[in-house]
Design an enzyme around this catalytic site. Structure first.
Site, PDB file in Angstrom:
ATOM      1  N   ASP A 146       4.179  23.971 -14.959  1.00 23.52           N
ATOM      2  CA  ASP A 146       5.392  23.489 -14.305  1.00 23.52           C
ATOM      3  C   ASP A 146       6.599  23.537 -15.239  1.00 23.52           C
ATOM      4  O   ASP A 146       7.674  24.004 -14.848  1.00 23.52           O
ATOM      5  CB  ASP A 146       5.164  22.056 -13.799  1.00 23.52           C
ATOM      6  CG  ASP A 146       6.400  21.477 -13.151  1.00 23.52           C
ATOM      7  OD1 ASP A 146       6.569  21.674 -11.939  1.00 23.52           O
ATOM      8  OD2 ASP A 146       7.194  20.822 -13.859  1.00 23.52           O
ATOM      9  N   ALA A 174       8.019  21.942  -9.597  1.00 30.23           N
ATOM     10  CA  ALA A 174       7.732  23.365  -9.375  1.00 30.23           C
ATOM     11  C   ALA A 174       6.325  23.534  -8.814  1.00 30.23           C
ATOM     12  O   ALA A 174       6.091  24.336  -7.903  1.00 30.23           O
ATOM     13  CB  ALA A 174       7.894  24.149 -10.671  1.00 30.23           C
ATOM     14  N   ASP A 175       5.381  22.785  -9.350  1.00 29.18           N
ATOM     15  CA  ASP A 175       4.013  22.800  -8.823  1.00 29.18           C
ATOM     16  C   ASP A 175       3.969  22.292  -7.387  1.00 29.18           C
ATOM     17  O   ASP A 175       3.325  22.896  -6.511  1.00 29.18           O
ATOM     18  CB  ASP A 175       3.116  21.910  -9.684  1.00 29.18           C
ATOM     19  CG  ASP A 175       2.502  22.643 -10.861  1.00 29.18           C
ATOM     20  OD1 ASP A 175       2.181  23.827 -10.714  1.00 29.18           O
ATOM     21  OD2 ASP A 175       2.335  22.023 -11.912  1.00 29.18           O
ATOM     22  N   VAL A 176       4.624  21.175  -7.141  1.00 34.61           N
ATOM     23  CA  VAL A 176       4.564  20.558  -5.816  1.00 34.61           C
ATOM     24  C   VAL A 176       5.166  21.477  -4.763  1.00 34.61           C
ATOM     25  O   VAL A 176       4.591  21.685  -3.682  1.00 34.61           O
ATOM     26  CB  VAL A 176       5.276  19.189  -5.818  1.00 34.61           C
ATOM     27  CG1 VAL A 176       5.418  18.648  -4.396  1.00 34.61           C
ATOM     28  CG2 VAL A 176       4.514  18.198  -6.687  1.00 34.61           C
ATOM     29  N   GLY A 179       2.954  24.299  -3.961  1.00 36.00           N
ATOM     30  CA  GLY A 179       1.922  23.865  -3.031  1.00 36.00           C
ATOM     31  C   GLY A 179       2.425  23.830  -1.599  1.00 36.00           C
ATOM     32  O   GLY A 179       1.692  24.180  -0.659  1.00 36.00           O
TER      33      GLY A 179
END
Length: 393
Positions: A146, A174-176, A179
Site C-alpha cells: 500500500d 490503496a489496498d482497500v 479490493g
C-alpha cells in the site's frame, strides 16, 4: 434469508488486505468464501499486532488487523508448494466460480495454478489476479504494498501540510480501494459468464487503482498541466472547505456553494465578506484563498466550537466536529446504521469480537454476518469432507 450472492463459491488465495477486502465484501453479500492458508502460519496479517484478540490464557494469534477483512470465510490449511496441495486447490476449483489471488505475477506458474494453467480445465472460472503494478509493464515484477502504491501513484504528493513531508493516508486505502475495484470487476465478469458461458482473467493493480482515484486532482493536472500542491485539509477546488481551529477545539467547515458562503458569513458576523467582490463566487474565493482564509482563521479562533457547529446546522451550512474513534463508535448514527457489529468468536475470552459493519443496505437481500474471521485451518476437515462427498456424486 438468502444473500444476493447465495450459491456463489469463491476460492481465496489472497492475503494481507486488498484481496481479503474484496472477498469479505462478496462473503457479506452471501457468497461462500474458502480461504486457503499456509499451514501453521496463515495470512500474514494474523501476526500484525498488537492488538490481538484476548484469549483465556492471554493474546491469541488473531490480530485486529486480520479481523478487519476476513469474516464470512472458511479457512483451509493447504501447502500449495507441495504437489498434493496444488492438486487439492484444483479439486476445490471444480466446485468454485471464482479464484482470487495476489501472488507476484507469475508466482503461481510453478504450482500449475496460473490462469493459463487452469482456463482450459475450468473455462467458466473467473480468475482475479491482484498485484502491485499489474501483470504487464516494466514494473510488473515489483512488490505490491500500500505505501509503495500511494507513493508511486501520486496521492502522497497531494497529502500533508504545504511545508511538511509527503504523507500517506492513515489507513491502507490503496489496498482497500483495490479490493473494491476487484469485487466490482468480479461481479461484472460473473454477469458476462452467465450470459456467454465463459470465464475470464481479471488483472488489477494497486498502482492503477490508486491512479484511478486521483479523481479531480488527477484531472485538474491533465487539464491544466499544473502540478497540484499539498494543501493540508484544504480543498483544491472549493473555499472555504477545511479544518479551522476554534477557541476550544477544531471544527470542519465545508461551504459548497455561494449561498452557503453568504449564510456562513452572516452566522459569524462577517457579512462584509459575502458582499466583497473578491469572495462573492467560489472562483473568486479560490483566487483569493490566502487572504480569505487568514481572515476566517482569525475570526473563528475567537468562537466556541459547539456554538459554530450548532449554528451551521441550523442554517444548513455543511460542517461538524472532528470525532475521535471513541466518539464515532459510541454515536447514535453508528448504532442506527449498524456500523459496529459483534460476532461470536471461539478464541476470544469474552466469546465474541467487535467488528466494523458492512455499509451496504439491501432492501431484499440484506447483508449477513454468518462467520467470524476463522482461525487458521479451522475448517480444513469440513471442507475436505465436502469435497470428498462432491467427488463421489
Amino acid at each position: 434469508m438468502m444473500g444476493a450472492l447465495d450459491g456463489l463459491r469463491i476460492l481465496d488465495l489472497s492475503r494481507i488486505l486488498a484481496g481479503p477486502t474484496a472477498t469479505q465484501l462478496l462473503g457479506d453479500f452471501g457468497a461462500d468464501i474458502i480461504k486457503v492458508e499456509r499451514p501453521g502460519l496463515g495470512d500474514d496479517t494474523r501476526a500484525w499486532g498488537p492488538p490481538f484478540v484476548e484469549g483465556g490464557d492471554g493474546p491469541t494469534q488473531e490480530s485486529a488487523y486480520y479481523l478487519c477483512a476476513n469474516r464470512n470465510k472458511r479457512s483451509i490449511a493447504v501447502d500449495i508448494a507441495k504437489p498434493e496441495g496444488a492438486q487439492t486447490v484444483r479439486e476445490l476449483l471444480a466446485t468454485c466460480d471464482v479464484l482470487v489471488e495476489n501472488f507476484k505475477p507469475g508466482g503461481l506458474d510453478k504450482y500449475g495454478l496460473s490462469y493459463s494453467d487452469l482456463k482450459e480445465q475450468f473455462p467458466r472460472l473467473v480468475y482475479c489476479s491482484i498485484s502491485g503494478f499489474g501483470q504487464t509493464g516494466p514494473n510488473s515484477e515489483k512488490p505490491g504494498y500500500d505505501l509503495l502504491a500511494q507513493a508511486y501513484g501520486g496521492i502522497m504528493s497531494l497529502t500533508g501540510e504545504p511545508e511538511g513531508e509527503p504523507m500517506k493516508v492513515a489507513v491502507g486505502i490503496a489496498d482497500v480501494m483495490t479490493g473494491m475495484y476487484a469485487s466490482n470487476a468480479i461481479l461484472a465478469a460473473l454477469r458476462h459468464r452467465d450470459k456467454m458461458d465463459e470465464g475470464q482473467h481479471i488483472d488489477i493493480a494497486l498502482v492503477d487503482c490508486q491512479i484511478a482515484w486521483l479523481i479531480n486532482e488527477g484531472t485538474n493536472y491533465l487539464t491544466s498541466k499544473i502540478l497540484p500542491q499539498r494543501r493540508g485539509n484544504q480543498h483544491p477546488n472549493i473555499v472555504p472547505y477545511q479544518v479551522f481551529e476554534m477557541a476550544d477545539g477544531h471544527a470542519v467547515v465545508a461551504v459548497g456553494n455561494d449561498a452557503q458562503f453568504e449564510r456562513f458569513c452572516t452566522l459569524i458576523r462577517r457579512e462584509e465578506l459575502a458582499s466583497d467582490p473578491k469572495y462573492v463566487t467560489n472562483a473568486g474565493r479560490l483566487v483569493n484563498r490566502e487572504a480569505l482564509i487568514a481572515t476566517l482563521t482569525e475570526t473563528l479562533s475567537k468562537l466556541e466550537r459547539d456554538w459554530l457547529i450548532s449554528g451551521m446546522e441550523a442554517n444548513k451550512i455543511p460542517g461538524g466536529p472532528i470525532n475521535q474513534l471513541d466518539d464515532v463508535f459510541a454515536s447514535d448514527q453508528v448504532a442506527a446504521r449498524e456500523m459496529k457489529i459483534t460476532m461470536p468468536h471461539s478464541g476470544a475470552a469474552s466469546g465474541e469480537v467487535d467488528l466494523i459493519g458492512n455499509p451496504v443496505k439491501f432492501s431484499k437481500t440484506p447483508v449477513t454476518y454468518r462467520r467470524a474471521p476463522p482461525t487458521c485451518g479451522a475448517d480444513t476437515d469440513d471442507i475436505l469432507a465436502e469435497l470428498a462427498a462432491t467427488q463421489k456424486e
